[in-house]
Every structure is written in structure tokens, then in C-alpha cells.
Design a protein around this motif. Structure first.
Motif, short mmCIF file in Angstrom:
data_model
loop_
_atom_site.label_atom_id
_atom_site.label_comp_id
_atom_site.label_asym_id
_atom_site.label_seq_id
_atom_site.Cartn_x
_atom_site.Cartn_y
_atom_site.Cartn_z
N GLU A 1 1.10 -0.51 0.06
CA GLU A 1 0.57 0.20 -0.02
C GLU A 1 0.65 1.73 -0.29
O GLU A 1 1.43 1.26 1.07
CB GLU A 1 -0.76 -0.25 0.62
N ALA A 2 0.54 2.20 -0.94
CA ALA A 2 1.53 3.16 -1.02
C ALA A 2 0.87 4.46 -0.70
O ALA A 2 -0.64 4.49 0.22
CB ALA A 2 1.58 3.53 -2.39
N LYS A 3 0.99 5.58 -0.28
CA LYS A 3 0.70 6.80 0.25
C LYS A 3 -0.95 7.02 -0.21
O LYS A 3 -1.06 7.53 -1.75
CB LYS A 3 1.09 8.15 0.53
N GLN A 4 -1.90 7.23 0.65
CA GLN A 4 -2.84 7.34 -0.19
C GLN A 4 -2.84 8.35 -1.02
O GLN A 4 -3.36 8.61 -2.64
CB GLN A 4 -4.03 6.97 0.96
N ILE A 5 -2.22 9.47 -0.76
CA ILE A 5 -2.09 11.36 -2.08
C ILE A 5 -2.13 10.86 -3.10
O ILE A 5 -1.90 11.67 -3.61
CB ILE A 5 -1.06 12.67 -0.99
N TYR B 1 4.87 17.90 -4.05
CA TYR B 1 5.60 17.29 -3.41
C TYR B 1 5.68 17.72 -1.20
O TYR B 1 5.54 16.88 -0.64
CB TYR B 1 7.32 17.91 -3.44
N SER B 2 4.70 18.81 -1.58
CA SER B 2 4.61 19.44 -0.50
C SER B 2 3.38 17.97 0.30
O SER B 2 3.26 17.77 1.08
CB SER B 2 3.46 20.90 -0.65
N LEU B 3 2.19 17.93 -1.53
CA LEU B 3 0.69 17.66 -0.26
C LEU B 3 1.73 15.84 -0.26
O LEU B 3 1.40 14.64 0.28
CB LEU B 3 0.59 17.46 -1.74
N ILE B 4 2.44 15.06 -1.21
CA ILE B 4 3.25 14.12 -0.67
C ILE B 4 3.98 13.41 0.74
O ILE B 4 3.74 12.22 0.65
CB ILE B 4 4.44 14.18 -2.03
N GLU B 5 5.05 14.87 0.64
CA GLU B 5 4.50 14.79 2.37
C GLU B 5 3.57 15.20 3.22
O GLU B 5 3.88 15.33 4.85
CB GLU B 5 5.54 16.24 2.98
N GLY B 6 2.27 15.28 3.22
CA GLY B 6 0.95 15.25 3.69
C GLY B 6 0.86 16.05 4.03
O GLY B 6 -0.23 16.46 5.09
N ALA B 7 1.69 17.23 3.34
CA ALA B 7 1.17 18.77 3.91
C ALA B 7 0.13 19.83 3.34
O ALA B 7 -0.04 19.08 2.14
CB ALA B 7 2.46 19.49 3.89
#
Length: 366
Positions: A2-6, A121-127
Motif C-alpha cells: 500500500e502506497a501513500k493515499q495521496i 512535493y508538499s502534498l506527498i509529504e502530507g502537508a
């Protein structure tokens, strides 16, 4: 696994059709690429001359400290060597910043539209990404960006000149923003097109580094220096910021050949001055052409122009594509009814004028 949902909400970067593919599809002999803001005059002849005399040893890992280039660049910029970090283009430095400072529950503030990788890249880090629209003339609305900052804000992204408009942040506005931005927020100032900025529009952002330890400036060898294919950029900041970035930076993230080419290119400022002067002349000529046909455009301090189109930018893009010119439709940049045109050589731009005038007469005048 399972990868990050974003990641399911994001898409990989999709490059446009390649030159050969377009030539075959439309039966064209020649393609003029004006979509990626590359230097149409290539790169310093000194780079080619030196590299032909002897290439780096490709079986040996590159210098992870980028020592020679670091020393030369620190001297040129009048900063300490410990204030520099290098990356595979400024894009990797943007990625490093996100990886270093962003966590789920944090947020960033950015203009919109602007360079898309800040958000990506901000979204990938969960921000969370708080986007503040540019004003009617395409400038950052710094007051509203300040208002968007809260206790969870980690980074504010500033792009000057801003891609895709080409506008620069005015000096007094930047000073006010800098003095009012909370100290817990990192100000990431992207100057990828710095070498094309007119002297009177240059805000000398490096002069603020000593007094503001929450500022990082990013520049690249991809644009004016013409080394886009080698991927090398750099950041300048307080030593504490650089130290943290070096923790997340890959140990050998810039290649030997990129380091060597950038070092040679840096020494040839005559090439940079020549590129600047040629770009300025072409830009002024093309702006006059757009004025003549009545197409509005954004003020630009770069090697590209964002022009408003009388119909869909995608339709204009297709018209030009079928005639051998690749530009960037504004619909892909978040600005409908525009096209972003990289400034090419005088010869190529004169031919583009002819094609655009034909389109204008066919689609608009008639």
C-alpha cells in the motif's frame, strides 16, 4: 503493498510529444520547441571545449561535496561554502525542503498559478497547501499570503520571476513580507530565471540572508547557463538550514560531468551576458508584435512570455503544433485562454510571428 493515499490523487509528470513523433504525425521537416524555457543559444562553448579534451571517470563516484563548484560559487556570490547545497536541478532542492520540514498536519503557502512542483512535493509529504491567487497582473499577493500563514505553516513558496507569468516580486513588497513573516516559517525563494532579470528589477535577495535565517534562495544552471540536460541547481541559506538539507540529500546526487560543466559555465559570464542581451532584444521585438495584433501579455523578466489568446490556448497550441511550433497551452498551467511561449532565436521568432499573424487573420479578423 500500500502506497501513500495521496499518490492516488496525483499524477506523474507527463512530457509532451517528442520532436520525431510530431514530425511524423504532421509531415514536418523541422520543429521549433518553445515550450520548456530552455536557452536557444545552447551553452558556453568553453564547456564543450573542455569536456572534449577529457571526460570525467564515469566508473568513479562523483564528489559528494561538490567541492570545486562550491568554492567557485561561494566566491562569486560572496557567501560561505557552508551556505550552499546542490541538487539535481532546483527541483530536487524543492523536494529536499519538503522532506526536511513537512509532516502530516503542517501546511505550506504558495501563489497560484506558480511552479507546480511546490504543491506536488508538499502534498506527498502530507502537508496541506494553501494557495493564494496572484493578482490581476500576475503578481504574488504577499499581503494575502501573510494572512494565510498560521502556526502550522512550515514553508512559504515564492517564485520570482514567477513561472508561468514571468513577473518579479517588487523589492519593497518583499522587504515588508520578510519583516512580517513569522520566524517559524521557511521562506523558499525560487530564482530559476535570475540571470534574465533586468538590473532595476533585481531585489538582491541574497543581501537578506545574514539578517534572516529563515530564508533560502534557489537558483539553477538549467536556464540561462543552458545545462538543463545535466540537471544541476543550488540553494543558498543559513548554515543551519543547509546542514539539515544535507541529511536528507543523497550522498552523490549531482554527477561528475554536471559539476564540471557547471564550473566551466560559471566562469564564462560573457556567454550569460550575450544570452541576456539576445533574449532582451527578441523579447522587445515579440512584445511589439503582440501589441500590433492586439494580444495582451503579462510583464515578464524571463526568457518566456505568457500571452492571452482570443480563443482557447489549447486550440492555438494545436494550430502552432501542426505548423512546427511547440508552445505551452495555458489550460495546462491553470490560466485558460493563454499560451506560454519560450523566446527562441530571432530567426525562429520571426517565423513564429508569421504563423501567429496567419492564425490571427484566419480566426479573428475574418
Amino acid at each position: 503493498m500500500e502506497a501513500k493515499q495521496i499518490l492516488s490523487q496525483l499524477t506523474p509528470y507527463k512530457q509532451g510529444k517528442q520532436t520525431k513523433e510530431i514530425q511524423e504525425e504532421f509531415g514536418l521537416d523541422r520543429i521549433v520547441k518553445l515550450a520548456s524555457n530552455e536557452n536557444p543559444y545552447g551553452y558556453s562553448a568553453q564547456v564543450k571545449q573542455v569536456l572534449l579534451q577529457g571526460l570525467p571517470e564515469f566508473n568513479v563516484y562523483p564528489d559528494g561535496y561538490t567541492a570545486d563548484l562550491r568554492s567557485a560559487l561561494a566566491s562569486k556570490l560572496e557567501v560561505e561554502e557552508s551556505q550552499l547545497v546542490f541538487g539535481s536541478g532546483t527541483e530536487e532542492i524543492i523536494q529536499m525542503l519538503c522532506r526536511t520540514y513537512l509532516v502530516p498536519g503542517s501546511n505550506v503557502v504558495a501563489a497560484t498559478p506558480t511552479f507546480g512542483q511546490y504543491k506536488h512535493y508538499s502534498l506527498i509529504e502530507g502537508a496541506e497547501v494553501n494557495e493564494v491567487p496572484v493578482d490581476a497582473d500576475g503578481y504574488h499577493d504577499l499581503n494575502k499570503m501573510l494572512d494565510a500563514i498560521d502556526e502550522n505553516t512550515r514553508i512559504v513558496w515564492l517564485c520570482s520571476p514567477n513561472n508561468p507569468m514571468g513577473t518579479v516580486i517588487p523589492k519593497e513588497s518583499f522587504k515588508a513580507f520578510l519583516n512580517n513573516c513569522p520566524k517559524h516559517v521557511l521562506i523558499a525563494f525560487d530564482e530559476a530565471y535570475f540571470e534574465y532579470v533586468e538590473p532595476e528589477a533585481n531585489i538582491d535577495v541574497l543581501s537578506y540572508l545574514n539578517s534572516h535565517n529563515n530564508l533560502i534562495v534557489m537558483r539553477t544552471f538549467s536556464k540561462a547557463y543552458g545545462l538543463a540536460g545535466l540537471r544541476i541547481g543550488y540553494g543558498i541559506a543559513d548554515e543551519a538550514i543547509i546542514e539539515k538539507l544535507n541529511v536528507v540529500r543523497g550522498p552523490f546526487n549531482t554527477t561528475s560531468i554536471a559539476q564540471q560543466a557547471a564550473l566551466i559555465a560559471l566562469s564564462d559570464q560573457t556567454f550569460i551576458a550575450d544570452s541576456y542581451n539576445k533574449n532582451k532584444a527578441v523579447k522587445e521585438s515579440f512584445k511589439k508584435f503582440l501589441d500590433q495584433i492586439g494580444w495582451k501579455y503579462f510583464h515578464t523578466e524571463t526568457n518566456f512570455i505568457l500571452a492571452e489568446t482570443p480563443i482557447s490556448g489549447t486550440e492555438v497550441f494545436q494550430y502552432l503544433l501542426e505548423r512546427g511550433f511547440i508552445v505551452r497551452p495555458g489550460e495546462l498551467l491553470g490560466i485558460p485562454n493563454t499560451i506560454r511561449i519560450s523566446l527562441g532565436t530571432d530567426e525562429d521568432m520571426n517565423e513564429l510571428k508569421r504563423v501567429l499573424l496567419a492564425f490571427h487573420n484566419e480566426a479573428i479578423v475574418k
